[in-house]
Write an enzyme that holds these catalytic residues in place. Sequence first.
Site, PDB file in Angstrom:
ATOM      1  N   CYS A  56      56.415  59.301  24.139  1.00 57.59           N
ATOM      2  CA  CYS A  56      57.071  58.544  24.173  1.00 57.59           C
ATOM      3  C   CYS A  56      58.520  58.642  24.456  1.00 57.59           C
ATOM      4  CB  CYS A  56      56.436  57.621  22.962  1.00 57.59           C
ATOM      5  SG  CYS A  56      56.787  57.695  21.011  1.00 57.59           S
TER       6      CYS A  56
ATOM      7  N   SER B  34      47.036  53.911  16.215  1.00 58.47           N
ATOM      8  CA  SER B  34      47.557  53.037  15.187  1.00 58.47           C
ATOM      9  C   SER B  34      47.451  51.896  15.592  1.00 58.47           C
ATOM     10  CB  SER B  34      49.336  53.087  14.705  1.00 58.47           C
ATOM     11  OG  SER B  34      50.161  52.661  15.563  1.00 58.47           O
TER      12      SER B  34
ATOM     13  N   GLU C 127      54.575  56.921  27.619  1.00 62.29           N
ATOM     14  CA  GLU C 127      55.179  55.678  27.736  1.00 62.29           C
ATOM     15  C   GLU C 127      55.714  55.005  29.333  1.00 62.29           C
ATOM     16  OE1 GLU C 127      58.747  53.735  28.811  1.00 62.29           O
ATOM     17  OE2 GLU C 127      59.036  55.692  27.823  1.00 62.29           O
TER      18      GLU C 127
ATOM     19  N   ASN D 139      65.619  61.425  16.275  1.00 59.22           N
ATOM     20  CA  ASN D 139      64.872  60.736  16.198  1.00 59.22           C
ATOM     21  C   ASN D 139      65.077  59.201  16.398  1.00 59.22           C
ATOM     22  OD1 ASN D 139      61.847  60.112  16.035  1.00 59.22           O
ATOM     23  ND2 ASN D 139      62.104  59.703  14.129  1.00 59.22           N
TER      24      ASN D 139
ATOM     25  N   ASP E 295      49.304  64.039  19.529  1.00 63.92           N
ATOM     26  CA  ASP E 295      50.904  63.407  19.350  1.00 63.92           C
ATOM     27  C   ASP E 295      51.499  64.679  18.829  1.00 63.92           C
ATOM     28  OD1 ASP E 295      49.074  61.642  19.423  1.00 63.92           O
ATOM     29  OD2 ASP E 295      50.304  60.367  17.763  1.00 63.92           O
TER      30      ASP E 295
ATOM     31  N   HIS F 134      56.626  48.270  21.310  1.00 67.56           N
ATOM     32  CA  HIS F 134      57.625  47.441  20.770  1.00 67.56           C
ATOM     33  C   HIS F 134      58.058  46.223  20.525  1.00 67.56           C
ATOM     34  CE1 HIS F 134      58.345  51.765  18.808  1.00 67.56           C
ATOM     35  NE2 HIS F 134      58.087  51.842  20.504  1.00 67.56           N
TER      36      HIS F 134
END
Length: 769
Positions: free
Chosen positions: A654, A444, A678, A121, A610, A707
């Site tokens: 993503c 979010s 993404e 991750n 998700d 980001h």
Amino acid sequence: MSVQSSVLGFPRIGPQREVKKALEAYWADKISVDELLKIAKEQRLLTYETIKSQGVDFVPTGTFSLYDHVLDFSATFNALPEAHANSGLSALDAYFAAARGHQKNGVDLPATEMKKWFDSNYHYLVPEFSENTQFKLNNTKPIDDFEEAKAAGYNARPVLLGPITYLWLGKAGKGASAGFDQFSLLSKLIPVYVELLNKLSQAGAEWIQIDEPILVMDAGANYAEQFKQTYTEFAKAAPSVKLMLATYFGRLDANINFVKDLPIAGLHIDLDRNPEQLNEIISAVAGTKIGLSLGLVSGRNIWKTDLAAAIKTAQSAIAKLGAERIVIATSSSLQHCPITITAEKKLKPEVLDWFSFATEKCAEVAVLAKALTNEASVADALAKNAASIKARRDFEKNSDPAVRQRLAAVKPEDLNRKSPFNVRKEVQQKVLDLPPFPTTTIGSFPQTKEIRVQRAKFNKGEIDQATYEKFIEDEIRDVVKRQEALGLDVLVHGEPERNDMSQYFGERLSGMEHPDSAWVQSFGSRYVRPPIIVADVFRPEPMTVRWSAFAQSLTKKTMKGMLTGPVTILNWSFPRVDVPRELQCKQIALALRDEVIDLEKAGIRAIQVDEPAIREGLPLRQKEWSAYFRWAVDSFKLATSAVDDNVNIASHFCYSDFQEEATMQSIIDLDADFVSIENSKSDAKLLKAFTNKKYPADIGPGVFDIHSPRVPTAEEMVARVREMTKYLGPHQIWVNPDCGLKTRTWNETTAQLENLVAAAKQARQEFSA
């Protein structure tokens, strides 16, 4: 002769997240560059001292990074994109611009592409190359880090990202010709590595660790000649350097057949993920002078090492190769683990006793090495470890019959929606009543300082539940009001009650523990606290229904229920090692199935589940893909299939690669009504993948990078939508960001979404026919 010990890397976040706080203060112009670099140095030296204090022989240097170690090498080798390198910014600010974008003082630069580091991750910044790339030593960071540690009295071993892996991780950048192959640059890159190796040797480095994890991939076999060319030239040009070629996250398989012939002094192998490879590796190197670094202590999970079993494994290697050729090590860098269990105040002592974080893993490595030299010298440590292992094994014998029986009773028909997508779409269009190019966000919204403060007060007992829930309701009201004012079509409640998309559910599912200080870096200054799966998993009570239903009551527009999918919860947790991942994933899926049903009962007609980690969890060897995809897809369908046709089931992905046919087919097999991906930094390659397989459902390729604080213009976003129509039907396309907006400020978010809505409106006009 004593057996030596090493670790391949260590967390670079600081025990109290000092690096995150310093970075964000620097980006906000609250501290100077000198203050930032001072804090970075303090944390590097603290890392070295932590490793040494646990008894480890070799201390790694060069693994500390202010953002990303791959980006570090791009900066060191003069390989930042030309626009960033020639931006007029300082070297450090150009580096950060490549990482997160820059829009200030007349300089407008997008961030570079981010991808997952193998099957972890952790996110790395993708290097960009072209025929014009001119490698050179642009800075002396690897040398400076080594000399700093050496001067402080540590037995330092520099760590470099290997040239083959570095090129393989990259892509053709701006200015590259069609068909450009980055490996055509290898002959330019080798001399720069040689220069760096020689400078490290001159600075006093005896051993240098070179990481080449591509060797555990199927792709590694394609570069046998490049490995031979590269490491032969290293040996000729830097004969005094001892190279430790490091592999991790998997097994070498047939790649050992050419690796054994390389002029290297040592080879590191991962015996945590793939212990079965040891005998094959020993047989391959037995007739050479290559030493073996045995990765016996997990760098990826948090369970204590069974030291007695590890000693037996190491002894078998020593019996065949001799102690002088063996080093005991972590399986990979420890950057994937929290720093220390001593910071944990929340977990029960009997549970905490099962775990070993980065600092404790250093001690395990040292104890193993000492035990192989003189077992009596560490008898107490071995006895304590044996007691801990027994306690965990005794606990593992327990199971929850209700959970196991329910999973065993699942039938194939339980995995399927009531009707195919084309039927569902007609039903949902009547219910949702959406315009062409509908707009939404991923879930979010900004996690403001006030939200974090109120959550901390609630967790500490400084405010009661009623006060906290009233605060969350007010936040949701504000988020809904803002979205309606912006003109978004499908709304979200903003997730103010959530800390992290995996941790939040881990705290509400039985069978999972959630440490309070176990931070792990995801990218840059973004840290997460992964849950730990310790037992059978089930849902004691609804987890999200209260907030989604409240949010829906505030608006006539469609409100999405927001869930993290079973595969992602599994992959973003520390899993059990005593039962298969498939069993753990399907248990989580059943818990989410109950939540999806309850959301539908509460009147929620769009539910996003998700799965950003579905590609991330893919095994590194292709022959294992089909089994993984089978249970991963089944887990998602098990979680989502029980609702009626009028419920729109969405998912989000993503920073994933969908180029492989099997990966793309798995996304289709999920049978979601809508997926968002993404896209803004991926050069449309994801769109091509969705076109090649003729994706049948609706899709929302992201139109801006969440980001980055940069605010793209509406015209930039419209251009991206136009590009989408080259690959997808206009009727399929939704307009949304790349991912959630929790890390952005409200000013940035509002400006970004205003332009997004404007872009969607323009697209409707352009494609009205």
